[in-house]
Design a protein around this motif. Structure first.
Motif, PDB file in Angstrom:
ATOM      1  N   SER A  64     -14.041 -20.484 -28.536  1.00  0.00           N
ATOM      2  CA  SER A  64     -14.670 -20.185 -27.250  1.00  0.00           C
ATOM      3  C   SER A  64     -13.796 -20.730 -26.132  1.00  0.00           C
ATOM      4  N   THR A  65     -14.090 -20.362 -24.915  1.00  0.00           N
ATOM      5  CA  THR A  65     -13.274 -20.830 -23.787  1.00  0.00           C
ATOM      6  C   THR A  65     -13.311 -22.349 -23.680  1.00  0.00           C
ATOM      7  N   GLU A  66     -14.483 -22.964 -23.870  1.00  0.00           N
ATOM      8  CA  GLU A  66     -14.580 -24.428 -23.799  1.00  0.00           C
ATOM      9  C   GLU A  66     -13.768 -25.072 -24.913  1.00  0.00           C
ATOM     10  N   GLU A  67     -13.870 -24.529 -26.101  1.00  0.00           N
ATOM     11  CA  GLU A  67     -13.102 -25.071 -27.226  1.00  0.00           C
ATOM     12  C   GLU A  67     -11.606 -24.889 -27.007  1.00  0.00           C
ATOM     13  N   LEU A  68     -11.246 -23.788 -26.401  1.00  0.00           N
ATOM     14  CA  LEU A  68      -9.833 -23.508 -26.110  1.00  0.00           C
ATOM     15  C   LEU A  68      -9.276 -24.537 -25.139  1.00  0.00           C
ATOM     16  N   TRP A  69     -10.037 -24.853 -24.084  1.00  0.00           N
ATOM     17  CA  TRP A  69      -9.600 -25.867 -23.112  1.00  0.00           C
ATOM     18  C   TRP A  69      -9.454 -27.227 -23.802  1.00  0.00           C
ATOM     19  N   GLN A  74      -5.913 -31.490 -25.275  1.00  0.00           N
ATOM     20  CA  GLN A  74      -5.744 -32.597 -26.222  1.00  0.00           C
ATOM     21  C   GLN A  74      -4.440 -32.503 -27.005  1.00  0.00           C
ATOM     22  N   GLU A  75      -3.926 -31.289 -27.168  1.00  0.00           N
ATOM     23  CA  GLU A  75      -2.755 -31.120 -28.030  1.00  0.00           C
ATOM     24  C   GLU A  75      -1.461 -30.850 -27.259  1.00  0.00           C
ATOM     25  N   LEU A  85      -1.638 -26.618 -15.602  1.00  0.00           N
ATOM     26  CA  LEU A  85      -2.896 -26.569 -16.350  1.00  0.00           C
ATOM     27  C   LEU A  85      -4.055 -27.132 -15.529  1.00  0.00           C
ATOM     28  N   HIS A  86      -3.798 -28.166 -14.774  1.00  0.00           N
ATOM     29  CA  HIS A  86      -4.844 -28.726 -13.908  1.00  0.00           C
ATOM     30  C   HIS A  86      -5.303 -27.698 -12.886  1.00  0.00           C
ATOM     31  N   ARG A  87      -4.345 -26.984 -12.294  1.00  0.00           N
ATOM     32  CA  ARG A  87      -4.728 -25.967 -11.290  1.00  0.00           C
ATOM     33  C   ARG A  87      -5.532 -24.846 -11.955  1.00  0.00           C
ATOM     34  N   LEU A  88      -5.091 -24.440 -13.141  1.00  0.00           N
ATOM     35  CA  LEU A  88      -5.831 -23.405 -13.860  1.00  0.00           C
ATOM     36  C   LEU A  88      -7.227 -23.925 -14.234  1.00  0.00           C
ATOM     37  N   GLY A  89      -7.308 -25.214 -14.549  1.00  0.00           N
ATOM     38  CA  GLY A  89      -8.608 -25.816 -14.844  1.00  0.00           C
ATOM     39  C   GLY A  89      -9.529 -25.796 -13.636  1.00  0.00           C
ATOM     40  N   ALA A  90      -8.971 -26.013 -12.460  1.00  0.00           N
ATOM     41  CA  ALA A  90      -9.774 -25.956 -11.239  1.00  0.00           C
ATOM     42  C   ALA A  90     -10.327 -24.545 -11.015  1.00  0.00           C
ATOM     43  N   ARG A 101     -22.795 -23.172 -14.696  1.00  0.00           N
ATOM     44  CA  ARG A 101     -22.543 -23.914 -15.940  1.00  0.00           C
ATOM     45  C   ARG A 101     -22.030 -25.309 -15.564  1.00  0.00           C
ATOM     46  N   LEU A 102     -22.952 -26.125 -15.086  1.00  0.00           N
ATOM     47  CA  LEU A 102     -22.576 -27.439 -14.559  1.00  0.00           C
ATOM     48  C   LEU A 102     -22.072 -28.355 -15.672  1.00  0.00           C
ATOM     49  N   GLY A 103     -22.719 -28.299 -16.828  1.00  0.00           N
ATOM     50  CA  GLY A 103     -22.290 -29.145 -17.951  1.00  0.00           C
ATOM     51  C   GLY A 103     -20.880 -28.815 -18.408  1.00  0.00           C
ATOM     52  N   SER A 104     -20.570 -27.527 -18.489  1.00  0.00           N
ATOM     53  CA  SER A 104     -19.215 -27.114 -18.891  1.00  0.00           C
ATOM     54  C   SER A 104     -18.186 -27.580 -17.880  1.00  0.00           C
ATOM     55  N   THR A 105     -18.550 -27.491 -16.591  1.00  0.00           N
ATOM     56  CA  THR A 105     -17.622 -27.907 -15.535  1.00  0.00           C
ATOM     57  C   THR A 105     -17.342 -29.403 -15.615  1.00  0.00           C
ATOM     58  N   ALA A 106     -18.412 -30.201 -15.788  1.00  0.00           N
ATOM     59  CA  ALA A 106     -18.220 -31.650 -15.897  1.00  0.00           C
ATOM     60  C   ALA A 106     -17.390 -32.003 -17.126  1.00  0.00           C
ATOM     61  N   GLY A 107     -17.659 -31.327 -18.249  1.00  0.00           N
ATOM     62  CA  GLY A 107     -16.891 -31.588 -19.464  1.00  0.00           C
ATOM     63  C   GLY A 107     -15.415 -31.289 -19.285  1.00  0.00           C
ATOM     64  N   LEU A 108     -15.104 -30.216 -18.559  1.00  0.00           N
ATOM     65  CA  LEU A 108     -13.706 -29.857 -18.330  1.00  0.00           C
ATOM     66  C   LEU A 108     -12.995 -30.926 -17.502  1.00  0.00           C
ATOM     67  N   PHE A 109     -13.686 -31.442 -16.486  1.00  0.00           N
ATOM     68  CA  PHE A 109     -13.020 -32.433 -15.634  1.00  0.00           C
ATOM     69  C   PHE A 109     -12.901 -33.792 -16.314  1.00  0.00           C
ATOM     70  N   TRP A 110     -13.760 -34.075 -17.302  1.00  0.00           N
ATOM     71  CA  TRP A 110     -13.515 -35.267 -18.116  1.00  0.00           C
ATOM     72  C   TRP A 110     -12.200 -35.108 -18.866  1.00  0.00           C
ATOM     73  N   LEU A 111     -11.953 -33.902 -19.384  1.00  0.00           N
ATOM     74  CA  LEU A 111     -10.709 -33.654 -20.118  1.00  0.00           C
ATOM     75  C   LEU A 111      -9.487 -33.665 -19.211  1.00  0.00           C
ATOM     76  N   LEU A 112      -9.685 -33.233 -17.956  1.00  0.00           N
ATOM     77  CA  LEU A 112      -8.551 -33.130 -17.033  1.00  0.00           C
ATOM     78  C   LEU A 112      -8.132 -34.479 -16.451  1.00  0.00           C
ATOM     79  N   ARG A 113      -8.959 -35.509 -16.624  1.00  0.00           N
ATOM     80  CA  ARG A 113      -8.603 -36.808 -16.057  1.00  0.00           C
ATOM     81  C   ARG A 113      -7.293 -37.304 -16.651  1.00  0.00           C
ATOM     82  N   ARG A 114      -6.523 -37.930 -15.831  1.00  0.00           N
ATOM     83  CA  ARG A 114      -5.200 -38.385 -16.264  1.00  0.00           C
ATOM     84  C   ARG A 114      -5.322 -39.493 -17.295  1.00  0.00           C
TER      85      ARG A 114
END
Length: 592
Positions: A64-69, A74-75, A85-90, A101-114
């Motif tokens: 899925s898109t979330e799993e893909l991100w 991570q890899e 990738l950060h810009r594409l994440g935004a 999809r607020l939960g998905s958005t928050a989860g993505l930005f946890w992953l995007l943190r440096r």
């Protein structure tokens, strides 16, 4: 075209920063050019992530898109890919925010943190997690910066404003008003156009109104109009707040300005700043926002003006507004009003009856009679000869539930038509009475629809869904009996008047007007002891009992208010004095 060419080639790590930046710019251009709300999934982003995995020798077609991100972030550790990738994440966050999809958005930005931020939290207790994540997010530094059609910081500010606005609306819809107020205030301090800012202040005003703070609501709504006077929903809500505060002059002025503004072609919105491809108004589109920002049709506002004037006794103005509204109806403008989206418009026969009530109160009795005749003539053919109301119809669990619902709907409509026609006769009766035509008045009060037709739809128990219509019919019948009884009194036909008042009390036991007229009829018939007994029984009933029962009932239609006033007993003080004098001279208790 360049993006099509490079995506047709095998994915190569050195070319990916350029490819992802071109994809970022292309998606922003597409979004800005369409100028429509963002919907669905961003397929271009998904393909870009798959290209990154392909260059790294991995796959993810089944993810899925979330799993893909999650897999990519991570890899994939190549430093040159982090900023793209950060810009594409935004951009992905923008699509998810638009889909709420607020939960998905928050989860993505946890992953995007440096990586260096992972050891410390970014959200303190009591803070909004998503807003904290967005504010803490920043694009990693990159060696070679490529041209961008919208900067990282601008995009970040828009995402923060969107997240605050969206969450504020969702909390408002859920009834969590303090939280909604805080989030909307956060959005008001964000990055958006004047038009969106005015919309935010309008929502703040609605939130404050629901919190029981009308004066604060007015401050926010006035601020919305100061920012953008074309934000007409703010003016509509301001009129509603003035109505709640009982400030009739201000309410009518607001409605008049709103009606005038709706009749003009709005000027083109002036640009209040630089143009951005990604904007808050493209990302926030919720049902509650559409409801709060719904533009009223001019005919709705004209009706509200007429209704408010009638409710406040400004009958001359009411008559003028009702005639203007009826003229709009004849032009066919009512067909443009969406009646299922909170429209203020009632059924058309009710408008005619309200107009007749206004004409009657303005002393234009003949015009009122003519107006009611229009209602009577148009509803008579819609009323069945026999109308039976039985509780057994209301059984939603039975196999024919759909058929039962249809039957109840038909009966409800028939009852409405019956009530409208009966109200037309009632108004005509009072109008003839005011013209001094007792014979004509008695004839209208006595029309068959107020006797047999009403009684044939009554039963010991009726379905709850049609109870309001039955109650209105009962009230109309009571008012008609009182009206006819008063005419009999004026003609000296006291026995007939007495029968009408007795019948009225059978329909509505304890009704103050019917009880008072009953006492008067007995008094005129020289049955003074009975009159005194009834008067004492009525006057000694627990104080406020009638008012309490009346307050528990559903409010009656506006078109009946003038009839209720006309049916009120006008001689309470003089009749009471006569009875007290009688009791004093006889020195007896009529109840003994």
């Amino acid at each position: 075209q360049f993006l099509v060419v490079i995506t047709g080639l095998p994915a190569a790590l050195p070319a990916l920063p350029l490819e992802l930046t071109v994809l970022y710019n292309s998606l922003l251009f597409t979004m800005g050019a369409s100028n429509t709300a963002v919907e669905g999934e961003a397929e271009g982003i998904r393909q870009g992530l798959l290209r990154v995995l392909e260059a790294c020798g991995a796959g993810g077609q089944d993810l899925s898109t979330e799993e893909l991100w999650r897999k990519v972030l991570q890899e994939v550790t190549a430093e040159e890919l982090q900023a793209p990738l950060h810009r594409l994440g935004a951009l992905q966050a923008a699509w998810w925010l638009a889909a709420r999809r607020l939960g998905s958005t928050a989860g993505l930005f946890w992953l995007l943190r440096r990586a260096e931020d992972l050891g410390r939290g970014c959200c303190n207790e009591g803070e909004n997690e998503l807003l904290s994540l967005l504010k803490a997010w920043r694009v990693p530094a990159e060696r070679d910066s490529l041209p961008l059609v919208q900067s990282d910081e601008d995009l970040k500010e828009i995402l923060c404003t969107t997240a605050a606005f969206l969450q504020g609306l969702l909390e408002l819809e859920a009834g969590n008003f303090p939280t909604a107020l805080s989030l909307l205030q956060e959005a008001a301090g964000g990055f958006c156009s004047k038009r969106v800012l005015a919309q935010i202040y309008t929502c703040l005003g609605c939130c404050a109104q629901r919190m029981g703070k009308p004066h604060t609501a007015l401050q926010h709504l006035k601020r919305a109009l100061q920012i953008d006077f074309q934000c007409l929903p703010a003016l509509s809500h301001a009129a509603a707040v003035y109505h709640e505060l009982g400030e009739t002059d201000a309410e009518l002025q607001a409605l008049a300005v709103l009606y005038e503004a709706l009749g003009k072609n709005p000027p083109a919105a002036a640009s209040s700043g630089p143009y951005f491809l990604m904007r808050t108004d493209l990302l926030v589109h919720t049902p509650i926002l559409a409801s709060l920002l719904r533009h009223r049709h001019p005919s709705e506002v004209k009706y509200l003006l007429a209704q408010r004037c009638l409710q406040n006794g400004r009958v001359a103005d009411a008559v003028e507004h009702y005639f203007d509204f009826l003229a709009l109806l004849q032009e066919g403008l009512q067909q443009q009003v969406p009646l299922d989206s909170g429209s203020a418009l009632p059924r058309i026969p009710e408008v005619f009856l309200e107009a007749a009530s206004a004409l009657e109160q303005a002393g234009r009795h003949q015009d009122a009679i003519t107006m009611c005749e229009e209602v009577i003539s148009r509803t008579t053919d819609l009323i069945p000869r026999m109308l039976r109301v039985k509780e057994r119809l209301e059984q939603p669990e039975c196999p024919g539930a759909g058929l039962v619902g249809g039957l109840l709907s038909q009966k409800k409509e028939s009852l409405c038509c019956l009530a409208w026609r009966a109200a037309g006769y009632l108004h005509q009766g009072w109008a003839w009475a005011k013209l001094g035509k007792s014979k004509e008045a008695i004839m209208q009060f006595s029309r068959e629809c107020l006797e047999d037709a009403v009684s044939r739809c009554m039963c010991l128990s009726v379905p709850e869904s049609i109870l309001p219509e039955v109650e209105v019919l009962q009230k109309i019948r009571l008012l008609s009996l009182i009206g006819r009884g008063t005419q009999f009194l004026e003609l000296g036909r006291h026995k007939e008047a007495l029968l009408d008042f007795q019948h009225g009390l059978q329909i509505s036991p304890g009704d103050p007007a019917a009880a008072s007229y009953l006492v008067q009829a007995l008094w005129e018939l020289n049955r003074k002891q009975e009159a005194a007994a009834h008067w004492q029984k009525f006057s000694q009933s627990p104080p406020g009992e009638d008012e309490q029962q009346e307050g528990q009932r559903r409010p009656f239609p506006l078109y009946l208010v003038s009839c209720l006033k006309q049916a009120a007993f006008p001689l309470s003080a003089s009749l009471a004095k006569s009875i007290q004098d009688y009791l004093g001279t006889t020195n007896q208790d009529p109840l003994s």
